[in-house]
Structure formats: C-alpha cells, structure tokens
Write an enzyme that holds these catalytic residues in place. Structure first.
Site, PDB file in Angstrom:
ATOM      1  N   ASP A  67       0.861  -1.186   0.000  1.00 44.80           N
ATOM      2  CA  ASP A  67       0.000   0.000   0.000  1.00 44.80           C
ATOM      3  C   ASP A  67       0.898   1.237   0.000  1.00 44.80           C
ATOM      4  O   ASP A  67       2.104   1.146   0.235  1.00 44.80           O
ATOM      5  CB  ASP A  67      -0.971  -0.019   1.186  1.00 44.80           C
ATOM      6  CG  ASP A  67      -0.370  -0.665   2.415  1.00 44.80           C
ATOM      7  OD1 ASP A  67       0.880  -0.707   2.515  1.00 44.80           O
ATOM      8  OD2 ASP A  67      -1.118  -1.113   3.295  1.00 44.80           O
ATOM      9  N   GLU A 126      -6.053   3.118   3.085  1.00 45.81           N
ATOM     10  CA  GLU A 126      -6.761   3.584   4.290  1.00 45.81           C
ATOM     11  C   GLU A 126      -8.165   4.086   3.956  1.00 45.81           C
ATOM     12  O   GLU A 126      -8.955   4.353   4.845  1.00 45.81           O
ATOM     13  CB  GLU A 126      -5.964   4.700   4.977  1.00 45.81           C
ATOM     14  CG  GLU A 126      -4.598   4.270   5.507  1.00 45.81           C
ATOM     15  CD  GLU A 126      -4.669   3.379   6.744  1.00 45.81           C
ATOM     16  OE1 GLU A 126      -5.754   3.190   7.306  1.00 45.81           O
ATOM     17  OE2 GLU A 126      -3.606   2.853   7.126  1.00 45.81           O
TER      18      GLU A 126
HETATM   19  C1  LIG Z   1      -4.225  -1.987   8.753  1.00 39.82           C
HETATM   20  C2  LIG Z   1      -5.177  -0.884   9.002  1.00 39.82           C
HETATM   21  O1  LIG Z   1      -5.018  -0.153   9.974  1.00 39.82           O
HETATM   22  N1  LIG Z   1      -6.179  -0.729   8.134  1.00 39.82           N
HETATM   23  C3  LIG Z   1      -7.218   0.234   8.319  1.00 39.82           C
HETATM   24  C4  LIG Z   1      -8.204   0.130   7.176  1.00 39.82           C
HETATM   25  C5  LIG Z   1      -9.265   1.211   7.225  1.00 39.82           C
HETATM   26  C6  LIG Z   1     -10.487   0.911   6.444  1.00 39.82           C
HETATM   27  C7  LIG Z   1     -11.524   2.024   6.500  1.00 39.82           C
HETATM   28  N2  LIG Z   1     -10.999   3.331   6.257  1.00 39.82           N
HETATM   29  C8  LIG Z   1     -12.248   2.002   7.849  1.00 39.82           C
HETATM   30  O2  LIG Z   1     -11.901   2.792   8.729  1.00 39.82           O
HETATM   31  O3  LIG Z   1     -13.183   1.214   8.016  1.00 39.82           O
HETATM   32  C9  LIG Z   1      -7.932  -0.023   9.653  1.00 39.82           C
HETATM   33  O4  LIG Z   1      -8.416   0.962  10.252  1.00 39.82           O
HETATM   34  O5  LIG Z   1      -8.022  -1.172  10.117  1.00 39.82           O
END
Ligand SMILES: CC(=O)N[C@@H](CCC[C@H](N)C(=O)O)C(=O)O
Length: 375
Positions: A67, A126
């Site tokens: 990413d 993200e």
């Molecule tokens: C690994 C990580 O921290 N990923 C994020 C992915 C976010 C997805 C989306 N923006 C949400 O907030 O639902 C995480 O917050 O887990």
C-alpha cells in the site's frame, strides 16, 4: 540494505492521502528508473504503479502488493526525517511496506526468477480503497497474478517475528458517517433551538450499546466512533453534528445486523430530537482470508528458517482491502514484527528499521523457492 532504509526515510517525509500519492509515485518511479531495465515493464494506474519483472522461463505470475498512502495524523516521533506534510504521517507502516517491496523488486531485477513477478503499489488502502478499482483496471488484468502475497507491520512483535494463520486474518469493515441537522440559536434561549451537541453525543453513546446488548457475546464486533464534531462557539447552540466511525465484524451477517441497528438508532434519534439525519456507509472492505494451502506452505517454510520466529497468530479486527485480492487470487498476508511500544495509527509510532532487512531477505528467499505446484 542502507538504500532501502534511505528510501523508507524519504517516503516517510512525504505521506499523502489516498489517490493523492503523487510525490510518492514519482519517488518510486524515479528509483525504478535506476534499475536494470531489460526485464522490467512498468505501468501506472492513477497514483498506483504495477511492475512486471519477467522470469527466465515463466509458467505462473507471482504477485506482491504494497500500500502507499499516509494518514491524517500530526507526527510526534523523535525522527530527524519527520513528515514534511503538515498533519499527515505514515503511521501505518506503508513507508516500510513500500521500501521492502522495492528491496524485493531490486533483488529480482538483478537475479531473475524463473516465473514472472508482479509488484503492485496500491494507493488509498486507508480509504476509499484502491484494491477493487485497481483490480478492475486493464493494467492489472493484463498481469493478473496466480498467487499473491503482502505483509503488514506489527508493532507488538519483536523484529524477526512473522505471524500469520490460514483462514481469516483481518475483519470485515465498513466506515460510518452520520450527519444530524437541527436548529441553532442563542445559548441563553435553548427552548427556541434544537441542540445537535446533545443529539450527537447521545447517539454516540447509544451506538456503544450495540456490541454489549445486540451482538452474541461469542462474536467479535467493533463499533468505534473516531471523530465527533458539532457547533461553532461556546455560546451558540449547534445546528449540526457529525459522527465518523468504523464497524468491524468477522462475518457479513454480523455486519448487516450491526448496520440495521445503527439505522434504527439514527432514525430514532431523528424522531426523538426532531432533527434530520443522514447516514453514509463510506467504504467497506471484505475480510482478509488467507488461502489454506499457500499459507501453510509459507508457514512450514518460515518455521524451518533459523532467523525467523514464526507465530500462528489469532484474528485481528484491523481491516485491509488486500482482502479483495485474496477473494480472487490464492495467497496470504502476514504480520512483520517491528517492535515499537506505540500502535498502528499512533503519532509516536517508530517501527524498528531492522525489520526492513528481515522482510526483504525473507521474501527474496521464499519467492526464490516458489514453484508452480505451490500456488
Ligand atoms: C491496517 C489498518 O489499519 N487498516 C485500516 C483500514 C481502514 C479501512 C476504512 N478506512 C475504515 O476505517 O473502516 C484499519 O483501520 O483497520
């Protein structure tokens, strides 16, 4: 390895939001232009990049994904190479992920694999999520891998530890945005207004009862409100409030149930507080579900490596749109220990850079050993 630490530090200084990774893309393209070009083909897709390193006698395509985006966090590390983008930070390790990917790519640009290798630099992990639209692109479809891998830094594990599991690794996610519209007014005349500070804060508190009262205690569900805004000044009654959050579940059925409860609570708030409400579910990611055969193959291999401490971990409630790649392509994701007391999305996170060499070495060795029968 010094090159990749320096690349990580350069990337750390230019964190950019999803689909605005312009400088990041330029920096990576400029590095790629220094590599031997005979076996490299490069495509861009929006702010993302795909690189094919042609194999010597290819029968499959092996994919590796990183990413690219940063987060809206004001950095508070002790680094001399802090973010130069005010209010943005690589606080989820994507700078490390990119540097590792460039390390692996560099190795195979000099020492070609038998099979074709496809390196995927995906923007906007993200949010709103680069994986799905990138997978639909002609550039991705042209080089669609037969096997795909990715890693994520893990603050809790020491350097040298790799953790993964067959099956579900990360949760289903959905973002949540709720707007509440009332009537503003003078702080001293509440009877002539309709206060959205009260309605919004009441709704935020009520949403926390979903996990404790509506979900089977043996299921894992999260409803987090990460941001609440309302009002403009201490003596003005607010005419607007907003909640921003995220939902995490381990099944789609649980996700539907939680969304239905949120819908009811928001509608009830509109009735109870005589206000207008709007829900936006934002972007959603499917669970990251590691395929059993390739994951077990990797775990058996990793277990036999003297320098790696392999851990079979439990499911995490983090989300990752790498889940969409795994919905179509066999493969797996794993945690890479970076040993820092601060967690992901924390302004003080300082991952141990020694993990960069561990990951490059591990993935170069592992990918070198992959044969068609392993995919
Ligand atoms: C690994 C990580 O921290 N990923 C994020 C992915 C976010 C997805 C989306 N923006 C949400 O907030 O639902 C995480 O917050 O887990």
């Amino acid at each position: 390895m010094e090159t990749f630490i320096q690349l990580r530090r350069a990337l750390h200084q230019i964190p950019e939001p999803g689909f605005k990774e312009f400088k990041t893309q330029q920096l990576i393209l400029s590095y790629l232009s220094t590599l031997p070009s005979e076996r490299l083909e490069i495509e861009t897709w929006r702010t993302g990049i795909l690189v094919k390193v042609s194999g010597t006698n290819p029968s499959i395509r092996i994919g590796y994904r990183t990413d690219m985006d940063g987060l809206p966090i004001s950095e508070n590390t002790s680094y001399a190479f802090q973010s130069q983008h005010q209010g943005f930070m690589h606080a989820c390790g994507h700078d490390i992920h990119m540097a590792i990917t460039l390390g692996i790519l560099t190795h195979f640009a000099h020492n070609p694999h038998q099979d074709d290798l496809i390196f995927i630099f995906e923007p906007a992990e993200e949010g709103p999520g680069g994986a799905l639209p990138m997978m639909a692109s002609a550039q991705f479809q042209k080089w669609k891998p037969d096997l795909i891998m990715a890693l994520h830094i893990a603050p809790d594990y020491p350097v040298g530890t790799i953790a993964t599991r067959p099956g579900i690794l990360f949760a289903n996610t959905s973002e949540l945005f709720v707007d509440l519209y009332g009537t503003g007014g003078h702080a001293a005349r509440p009877h002539q207004a309709n206060d959205m500070v009260i309605a919004t804060s009441h709704l935020a508190t009520q949403l926390q009862t979903i996990v404790s009262r509506n979900v089977d205690p043996l299921d894992s569900v999260i409803v987090t409100i990460g941001k609440m805004t309302a009002g403009t000044k201490q003596n003005i009654i607010a005419d607007h409030g907003r909640l921003e959050g995220t939902i995490r579940t381990l099944t789609l059925a649980a996700m539907e149930k939680v969304k239905a409860r949120i819908q009811s609570m928001v509608e009830a708030t509109a009735i109870g507080y005589h206000c207008k409400t709007e829900i936006d579910w934002g972007c959603s990611y499917c669970q990251v579900e590691n395929h059993v055969k390739p994951t077990q193959h990797f775990m058996h291999w990793a277990q036999a490596q003297p320098d790696i401490n392999l851990v079979e971990c439990s499911v995490a409630m983090t989300g990752e749109d790498f889940g969409y790649f795994l919905r179509e392509i066999p493969g797996f994701m794993f945690w890479l220990g970076v040993d820092t007391p601060y967690g992901l999305h924390h302004p003080q996170i300082e991952p141990n850079e020694k993990a960069i060499a561990v990951a490059i070495q591990t993935m170069c060795n592992y990918i070198s050993e992959i044969r068609q029968s392993d995919s």
